[in-house]
Design a protein around this motif. Structure first.
Motif, PDB file in Angstrom:
ATOM      1  N   ALA A   1       0.824  -1.211   0.000  1.00 27.76           N
ATOM      2  CA  ALA A   1       0.000   0.000   0.000  1.00 27.76           C
ATOM      3  C   ALA A   1       0.856   1.258   0.000  1.00 27.76           C
ATOM      4  O   ALA A   1       0.594   2.213  -0.751  1.00 27.76           O
ATOM      5  N   ILE A   2       1.893   1.265   0.844  1.00 27.80           N
ATOM      6  CA  ILE A   2       2.786   2.423   0.883  1.00 27.80           C
ATOM      7  C   ILE A   2       3.520   2.581  -0.446  1.00 27.80           C
ATOM      8  O   ILE A   2       3.667   3.692  -0.972  1.00 27.80           O
TER       9      ILE A   2
ATOM     10  N   LEU B   1       1.111   3.993  -3.129  1.00 27.70           N
ATOM     11  CA  LEU B   1       0.867   5.425  -2.965  1.00 27.70           C
ATOM     12  C   LEU B   1       2.071   6.236  -3.417  1.00 27.70           C
ATOM     13  O   LEU B   1       1.922   7.262  -4.107  1.00 27.70           O
TER      14      LEU B   1
ATOM     15  N   VAL C   1       2.303   6.136  -7.328  1.00 31.22           N
ATOM     16  CA  VAL C   1       1.249   6.916  -7.970  1.00 31.22           C
ATOM     17  C   VAL C   1       1.505   8.413  -7.806  1.00 31.22           C
ATOM     18  O   VAL C   1       1.376   9.193  -8.768  1.00 31.22           O
ATOM     19  N   LEU C   2       1.891   8.832  -6.602  1.00 31.12           N
ATOM     20  CA  LEU C   2       2.149  10.253  -6.364  1.00 31.12           C
ATOM     21  C   LEU C   2       3.354  10.742  -7.165  1.00 31.12           C
ATOM     22  O   LEU C   2       3.409  11.907  -7.573  1.00 31.12           O
TER      23      LEU C   2
ATOM     24  N   VAL D   1      -4.846   8.159  -7.714  1.00 32.19           N
ATOM     25  CA  VAL D   1      -4.527   8.624  -6.364  1.00 32.19           C
ATOM     26  C   VAL D   1      -5.583   8.227  -5.341  1.00 32.19           C
ATOM     27  O   VAL D   1      -5.240   7.745  -4.247  1.00 32.19           O
TER      28      VAL D   1
ATOM     29  N   ALA E   1      -5.118   4.562  -4.365  1.00 32.46           N
ATOM     30  CA  ALA E   1      -3.896   4.346  -3.582  1.00 32.46           C
ATOM     31  C   ALA E   1      -4.049   4.882  -2.161  1.00 32.46           C
ATOM     32  O   ALA E   1      -3.624   4.232  -1.186  1.00 32.46           O
ATOM     33  N   LEU E   2      -4.655   6.055  -2.012  1.00 27.95           N
ATOM     34  CA  LEU E   2      -4.869   6.625  -0.676  1.00 27.95           C
ATOM     35  C   LEU E   2      -5.778   5.736   0.162  1.00 27.95           C
ATOM     36  O   LEU E   2      -5.516   5.487   1.353  1.00 27.95           O
TER      37      LEU E   2
ATOM     38  N   ALA F   1      -3.955   2.519   1.297  1.00 26.58           N
ATOM     39  CA  ALA F   1      -2.973   2.806   2.343  1.00 26.58           C
ATOM     40  C   ALA F   1      -3.658   3.058   3.687  1.00 26.58           C
ATOM     41  O   ALA F   1      -3.215   2.546   4.733  1.00 26.58           O
TER      42      ALA F   1
END
Length: 415
Positions: free
Chosen positions: A305-306, A309, A312-313, A383, A386-387, A390
């Motif tokens: 998950a981390i 994120l 993607v960011l 995003v 992914a958020l 996480a």
């Protein structure tokens, strides 16, 4: 192992050959109702949205409706199976699932499809919750964790094969054909349960007292810190997985340009990771504490998950995204069997269905609430997905830490 009835004992102990194998196959297939109902039409979501003239959020609500139905149905079917036995509610649920799936074929609007998907999920939920209760009728603790891992050999095939089958079906027919196939699967599950599953909860061990007793059981379970903590850990991790399921068709096909067939392949590879991790869990259960195996699974999901994120960011490419999603998926194979076994361990047979129902409700209610978040900002960004993944992974770790501090956990995790 706990013997609860002559038929149950014969199935699980006295006849360890064909009949036991058949039970594993049928129970595994019943617990696969959710991935079959959801994953098989994932490749069709973009074409479904175009055909019904709707957007990604509304289309993803057809997923959410099924997930919410799966939650509601488990909340009803579990307590009913404690009161009336496992077999009768199971057969009624599977027959109704076949009918609901067939009605989805003729849905003229997305609103109608959403409503029918709610019914489809609610009826199919009987197979999931009652299959878990049957396992708890027969096994406890480490033995239950091992058996749940065995079931993953069967139900793990569903997310591997379902998107691939769905992708190939789209070459031959429009998206309603997927639901015709699901109706046929419902008929097959009904016949397999009718022919291959005996009653594992005899009348003398059933819940009595009606709604008052059921409500009292719910209150007792909700007040149990170990049950709630492990149930939430499982449910939150499950919700992270559902967020991936809901968002990945649009993210991987619309943003990264995968075809429906390539998406199905990627989804299948991730499902292989779930199955492989589940079998590692089954081998290690009894040698390694169940709580530790659960912690490793959560760590894998959190790492994925981390990483997702961050990629993607940073605007990373396809392959880092696929790697992160693989970790998010594979960790589920360690979380599911162990969190379920820890939550259900020590529960008497007459409340196993209700306890299984609460686990299922938490999983699918959280999943249903989280799934639409994946597309909340439209189809052009990953995003939100992914958020959400996480945040859910972090909350699952926190829930497990809470369960580990409960008084009842220490005796359950030594393996």
């Amino acid at each position: 192992m706990t013997q609860t009835a002559p038929s149950a004992a014969a199935t699980a102990k006295d006849d360890p050959g064909r009949r036991r194998l058949w039970m594993i196959m049928v129970l595994g297939a019943l617990t696969a109702v959710a991935p079959l109902s959801i994953d098989m039409y994932l490749p069709a979501l973009p074409s479904l949205a175009e055909d019904l003239g709707t957007g990604p959020v509304q289309t993803q609500l057809t997923l959410t409706a099924c997930i919410v139905g799966l939650a509601i149905g488990q909340g009803v079917a579990g307590p009913l199976s404690d009161a009336f036995g496992r077999r009768r509610p199971l057969l009624i649920g599977m027959a109704a699932y076949a009918v609901a799936s067939l009605l989805c074929v003729a849905a003229p609007t997305v609103e109608t499809l959403i409503a029918l998907r709610l019914v489809q999920g609610a009826t199919g939920a009987a197979g999931i919750v009652i299959a878990r209760a049957i396992v708890q009728d027969l096994y406890d603790g480490v033995a239950a964790a091992k058996f749940f891992a065995l079931l993953m050999l069967v139900n793990g095939l569903a997310p591997i094969l379902a998107p691939a089958v769905g992708g190939q079906l789209l070459r031959l027919m429009p998206w309603p054909g997927v639901f015709a196939v699901l109706a046929g699967i419902g008929v097959a599950l009904f016949l397999a349960s009718l022919a291959g599953l005996g009653e594992t909860l005899p009348p003398g061990r059933r819940q009595t007292g009606g709604l008052r007793a059921t409500a009292a059981t719910f209150r007792t379970l909700v007040a149990d810190r170990s049950f709630v903590g492990h149930g939430l850990a499982s449910g939150l991790a499950f919700a992270a997985m559902f967020t991936y399921i809901a968002g990945s068709p649009f993210v991987l096909q619309d943003i990264y340009g995968l075809s429906p067939q390539a998406f199905s392949l990627v989804f299948g590879v991730n499902s292989v990771g779930i199955v492989a991790a589940g079998q590692v869990s089954g081998v290690l259960a009894g040698r390694v504490a169940l709580r530790r195996l659960l912690g490793v699974g959560l760590a894998i999901v959190a790492a994925g998950a981390i990483g997702l994120l961050a990629v993607v960011l940073a605007g990373g490419g396809l392959y880092p995204v696929l790697t992160a999603l693989f970790l998010v998926a594979a960790g589920q194979g360690l979380i599911g069997p162990n969190a379920t076994a820890l939550a259900l361990s020590g529960r008497p047979p007459q409340v196993a269905g209700t306890a299984s129902a609460l686990l299922g409700v938490s999983q699918f209610a959280l999943g249903g609430a989280a799934a639409p978040l994946a597309g909340i900002a439209g189809p052009d960004t990953a995003v939100p997905m992914a958020l959400a993944i996480a945040a859910l992974a972090f909350l699952a770790v926190a829930a497990t830490a809470s369960a580990a501090r409960s008084r009842g956990t220490a005796s359950l995790v030594s393996g």
